[in-house]
Write a protein that holds these residues in place. Structure first.
Motif, PDB file in Angstrom:
ATOM      1  N   GLU B   8     -20.463  66.954  24.585  1.00 49.76           N
ATOM      2  CA  GLU B   8     -21.596  67.079  23.658  1.00 49.76           C
ATOM      3  C   GLU B   8     -21.685  65.893  22.701  1.00 49.76           C
ATOM      4  N   MET B   9     -20.526  65.470  22.207  1.00 51.21           N
ATOM      5  CA  MET B   9     -20.542  64.290  21.306  1.00 51.21           C
ATOM      6  C   MET B   9     -21.092  63.077  22.050  1.00 51.21           C
ATOM      7  N   LEU B  10     -20.633  62.899  23.285  1.00 44.53           N
ATOM      8  CA  LEU B  10     -21.092  61.752  24.082  1.00 44.53           C
ATOM      9  C   LEU B  10     -22.596  61.841  24.306  1.00 44.53           C
ATOM     10  N   GLU B  11     -23.066  63.046  24.623  1.00 43.39           N
ATOM     11  CA  GLU B  11     -24.504  63.253  24.823  1.00 43.39           C
ATOM     12  C   GLU B  11     -25.282  62.881  23.557  1.00 43.39           C
ATOM     13  N   THR B  12     -24.733  63.285  22.416  1.00 41.47           N
ATOM     14  CA  THR B  12     -25.412  62.993  21.142  1.00 41.47           C
ATOM     15  C   THR B  12     -25.451  61.478  20.889  1.00 41.47           C
ATOM     16  N   ILE B  13     -24.355  60.807  21.174  1.00 47.63           N
ATOM     17  CA  ILE B  13     -24.343  59.343  21.017  1.00 47.63           C
ATOM     18  C   ILE B  13     -25.423  58.720  21.902  1.00 47.63           C
ATOM     19  N   ARG B  14     -25.520  59.195  23.130  1.00 49.39           N
ATOM     20  CA  ARG B  14     -26.487  58.611  24.067  1.00 49.39           C
ATOM     21  C   ARG B  14     -27.931  58.923  23.677  1.00 49.39           C
ATOM     22  N   LYS B  15     -28.115  60.015  22.947  1.00 50.45           N
ATOM     23  CA  LYS B  15     -29.461  60.392  22.540  1.00 50.45           C
ATOM     24  C   LYS B  15     -29.840  59.687  21.230  1.00 50.45           C
ATOM     25  N   ARG B  16     -28.896  59.654  20.280  1.00 55.40           N
ATOM     26  CA  ARG B  16     -29.221  59.141  18.946  1.00 55.40           C
ATOM     27  C   ARG B  16     -28.938  57.653  18.775  1.00 55.40           C
ATOM     28  N   HIS B  17     -28.123  57.076  19.647  1.00 57.35           N
ATOM     29  CA  HIS B  17     -27.748  55.659  19.518  1.00 57.35           C
ATOM     30  C   HIS B  17     -27.319  55.298  18.103  1.00 57.35           C
ATOM     31  N   PRO B  18     -26.292  55.964  17.566  1.00 55.74           N
ATOM     32  CA  PRO B  18     -25.913  55.697  16.172  1.00 55.74           C
ATOM     33  C   PRO B  18     -25.553  54.216  15.978  1.00 55.74           C
ATOM     34  N   LEU B  19     -26.004  53.680  14.862  1.00 59.33           N
ATOM     35  CA  LEU B  19     -25.686  52.297  14.511  1.00 59.33           C
ATOM     36  C   LEU B  19     -24.242  52.240  14.003  1.00 59.33           C
ATOM     37  N   VAL B  20     -23.430  51.415  14.629  1.00 58.96           N
ATOM     38  CA  VAL B  20     -22.038  51.239  14.210  1.00 58.96           C
ATOM     39  C   VAL B  20     -21.901  49.828  13.646  1.00 58.96           C
ATOM     40  N   HIS B  21     -21.614  49.767  12.355  1.00 53.16           N
ATOM     41  CA  HIS B  21     -21.448  48.476  11.673  1.00 53.16           C
ATOM     42  C   HIS B  21     -19.992  48.047  11.788  1.00 53.16           C
ATOM     43  N   ASN B  22     -19.780  46.900  12.423  1.00 48.70           N
ATOM     44  CA  ASN B  22     -18.432  46.385  12.640  1.00 48.70           C
ATOM     45  C   ASN B  22     -18.188  45.150  11.790  1.00 48.70           C
ATOM     46  N   ILE B  23     -17.098  45.176  11.023  1.00 50.87           N
ATOM     47  CA  ILE B  23     -16.588  43.930  10.434  1.00 50.87           C
ATOM     48  C   ILE B  23     -15.285  43.716  11.172  1.00 50.87           C
ATOM     49  N   THR B  24     -15.335  42.875  12.171  1.00 45.28           N
ATOM     50  CA  THR B  24     -14.228  42.824  13.120  1.00 45.28           C
ATOM     51  C   THR B  24     -13.833  41.387  13.405  1.00 45.28           C
ATOM     52  N   ASN B  25     -12.919  41.218  14.342  1.00 45.44           N
ATOM     53  CA  ASN B  25     -12.391  39.876  14.573  1.00 45.44           C
ATOM     54  C   ASN B  25     -13.224  39.115  15.594  1.00 45.44           C
ATOM     55  N   TYR B  26     -13.120  37.784  15.507  1.00 50.57           N
ATOM     56  CA  TYR B  26     -13.908  36.903  16.366  1.00 50.57           C
ATOM     57  C   TYR B  26     -13.616  37.106  17.856  1.00 50.57           C
ATOM     58  N   VAL B  27     -12.382  37.476  18.158  1.00 52.15           N
ATOM     59  CA  VAL B  27     -11.952  37.533  19.561  1.00 52.15           C
ATOM     60  C   VAL B  27     -12.727  38.601  20.334  1.00 52.15           C
ATOM     61  N   VAL B  28     -12.965  39.724  19.689  1.00 47.60           N
ATOM     62  CA  VAL B  28     -13.482  40.894  20.403  1.00 47.60           C
ATOM     63  C   VAL B  28     -14.934  41.224  20.084  1.00 47.60           C
ATOM     64  N   ALA B  41     -24.132  53.701  22.021  1.00 45.60           N
ATOM     65  CA  ALA B  41     -24.295  53.449  20.587  1.00 45.60           C
ATOM     66  C   ALA B  41     -24.995  52.112  20.372  1.00 45.60           C
ATOM     67  N   SER B  42     -25.259  51.810  19.128  1.00 44.96           N
ATOM     68  CA  SER B  42     -25.980  50.594  18.767  1.00 44.96           C
ATOM     69  C   SER B  42     -25.103  49.778  17.825  1.00 44.96           C
ATOM     70  N   PRO B  43     -24.576  48.632  18.274  1.00 44.21           N
ATOM     71  CA  PRO B  43     -23.654  47.871  17.430  1.00 44.21           C
ATOM     72  C   PRO B  43     -24.372  46.909  16.505  1.00 44.21           C
ATOM     73  N   VAL B  44     -23.814  46.684  15.337  1.00 43.05           N
ATOM     74  CA  VAL B  44     -24.236  45.546  14.531  1.00 43.05           C
ATOM     75  C   VAL B  44     -22.994  44.928  13.904  1.00 43.05           C
ATOM     76  N   MET B  45     -22.958  43.609  13.893  1.00 45.82           N
ATOM     77  CA  MET B  45     -21.879  42.869  13.250  1.00 45.82           C
ATOM     78  C   MET B  45     -22.485  42.125  12.067  1.00 45.82           C
ATOM     79  N   ALA B  46     -21.902  42.300  10.892  1.00 48.33           N
ATOM     80  CA  ALA B  46     -22.378  41.602   9.701  1.00 48.33           C
ATOM     81  C   ALA B  46     -21.218  41.546   8.738  1.00 48.33           C
ATOM     82  N   HIS B  47     -21.007  40.401   8.110  1.00 49.82           N
ATOM     83  CA  HIS B  47     -19.837  40.232   7.242  1.00 49.82           C
ATOM     84  C   HIS B  47     -20.164  39.548   5.922  1.00 49.82           C
ATOM     85  N   ALA B  48     -21.390  39.084   5.740  1.00 47.79           N
ATOM     86  CA  ALA B  48     -21.692  38.336   4.509  1.00 47.79           C
ATOM     87  C   ALA B  48     -21.730  39.276   3.314  1.00 47.79           C
ATOM     88  N   PRO B  49     -21.116  38.861   2.186  1.00 45.51           N
ATOM     89  CA  PRO B  49     -21.147  39.721   0.990  1.00 45.51           C
ATOM     90  C   PRO B  49     -22.579  40.021   0.547  1.00 45.51           C
TER      91      PRO B  49
END
Lengths: 266, 266, 266
Positions: B8-28, B41-49
């Motif tokens: 059900e959680m997976l189904e909800t992710i596929r239906k709602r495409h939640p935005l996941v904000h990542n402040i992560t490393n350059y490698v990955v 899901a829907s990824p976004v990467m942003a790190h500027a203050p």
């Protein structure tokens, strides 16, 4: 025939390997470089203020992408863009996520206002945000149809003497007077990160060999859309699709462009 | 049944495409974005203050990963995390390489001490380092078995009112009271960079649709482990495996979860 | 037999998983990490001044790559390199784009002049630029044949008491006295970004297990060239080739090295 012109531009890219200088986001740097190599162009990424002006002087096009922007990078974007203007090197702007945050919207508008940009490539929300419409961008994904943004794009193109390419289910390219519409492409392109950014980089490669930016952007988006269709033929998963898209950019040829391009001009 | 909840959680992710904000490393960054897209899901990467607080306000989850940290990025992690706290947006911490250098250990501990983190996902060495145990991390790879870290993880979860997921041959998830153990996964996952980081990002996507972080993390790690098994079926090399893992995240379905999940709760 | 030595070095890498600390460019970080993992080594990327000295102390080799350099990163390269010198950890320099901009040329020369570098891996233009020849680098791609740079490389190796590896259609490795020439490899390696950087990273892994840097670099380039040939066997597109190259690094074995290595020493 526009299809013949597209084939010729692609041939020229494969023969001359134009250097495309990218100041782009961390997420797509590797993929963008591989997209340009697969197409036949020669990518370089450089962002240091100490070298961007010198590097852009060697390039056939400059692609500015604000995907993971920060203030020092924005400064380098302006440095590089001013050097590109001085050398009459085409400048492509990808306003990734304009509309999502004020920093992105403001930066994209400042670039468009202060630099003579050759072409802008964005999704509908981003183009609306550039124009000051209250388009809501959700993260970096568009929540508008490409159609909504056509009038706004035409006005924006005229105002800034530029070409605007609004990509979506259908791609719309306008210089404010002439328009083209491209129906090639595949939904899987939305399941891989960096396909929008790749479209912008490919537009840079085409602008490096064709001074008419409307023709160049139309050729770039047609080529990329067709490559997307080729890559999707076997109904791959999104991971495999990402790789097959590179293979397709390498193998696309005149016959495919002639037979499968779905274009209209007005 | 926990398997039904995961579906059900997976189904909800596929239906709602939640935005996941990542402040992560350059490698990955690229791979993580593609993992989230493949999952639905829907990824976004942003790190500027200048924009992290605004961006996280649009997101369903914030994933903080210290893989290639530097002081300005750490500052942005705190800014984003405090904004996430204010908006009750779940925060996932991936303490990559904690234990390897003081800078990483101290940063990971500061984040855990000063922020109310929803879930932590790390290998055994990293979790031991967080807890102040003299675990030795070698680079960013764990040199401890997941088993060693279970008691420490439970104590840590209670102390910080958080969920700790210790991944390894077996994954162990605890909120200090309830535990789950997941035996899915495949050794090839250790031959591709960013699989740990991907597990954390997927945990972010599940936390975006499920407020019970123990359930969400259990679902995330089960889904990811199963996708790893699916990708490994043809005994691919590590390059092909990396791509097939994305395909598997896209194609995994309720039947696979029901039939193959190897989970226990206590 | 040099082929037996190469097999033994590879075996040792696969057994010991030496940690290779990379301070490298954003474009190739993910691919480089996957290349090292596929080979059997253990990659770590870290660039913060707060941690590079500590991190390099855990490593078997330090690989410095100036591909997307900036002043803060150059400072960290020197910090890490000085710590590596103190701990007698081999240092590999990849002068990406030396000759293209003054910033790159000057940085690469400063590193070579101020640090005792164990091995340098570059294309002909980059090596000529390091030596102060008026080689013209176009972006980050070589416009010289490897042959032109051989004499210059030998002199440079003697002057700096280092090993210089000039890669191209044929690879040439010299310590100024001994030389080896490797004819393995495939043109598709030029159609994927980061293959040069990967060659440098692999050289780092070999230097971590073999103190004779001429032998190590020869082994690294032979292994990588052979993997390139293996990956190209099915005549893949450039996207598929990139993935198959990782698979080949994982599957290459003693028999392949023995039967297909095309090496000469002088």
């Amino acid at each position: 025939m526009i299809e013949d012109m597209i084939s010729e531009m692609l041939e020229t890219i494969r023969k001359r390997h134009p250097l495309v200088h990218n100041i782009t986001n961390y997420v797509v740097m590797n993929y963008t470089a591989n997209v340009l190599l697969a197409l036949g162009a020669s990518p370089v990424m450089a962002h240091a203020p100490e070298e961007v002006e010198e590097m852009v002087g060697l390039a056939g096009a400059l692609v500015i992408n604000i995907g993971t922007l920060s203030t020092p990078w924005v400064d380098s974007m302006f440095l590089a863009a001013r050097a590109a203007e001085k050398h009459s090197i085409p400048i492509i702007l990808d306003p990734v996520g304009a509309g999502a945050t004020r920093f992105r919207t403001d930066t994209a508008r400042r670039l468009l206002n202060e630099i003579h940009v050759t072409a802008v490539r964005g999704n509908a929300s981003e183009i609306l945000a550039l124009a000051g419409e209250s388009g809501s961008t959700r993260g970096v994904d568009s929540v508008h149809g490409a159609e909504d943004a056509r009038n706004v794009a035409s006005q924006l193109a005229r105002k800034h003497d530029t070409v605007i390419a609004v990509t979506g289910v259908e791609d719309f390219v306008t210089d404010g007077v002439r328009n083209s519409t491209i129906s090639n492409g595949h939904p899987l392109m939305g399941r891989v990160t960096g396909t929008g950014c790749s479209a912008s980089a490919i537009t840079g490669a085409f602008c490096a060999v064709e001074p008419d930016a409307l023709i160049a952007a139309t050729g770039a988006l047609t080529t990329f859309g067709l490559a997307g269709e080729m890559a999707a033929r076997s109904n791959p998963g999104p991971g495999s699709f990402q790789i097959l898209l590179l293979d397709a950019l390498d193998s696309i040829d005149h016959n495919i462009i002639k037979e499968r391009a779905r274009l209209s001009a007005s």
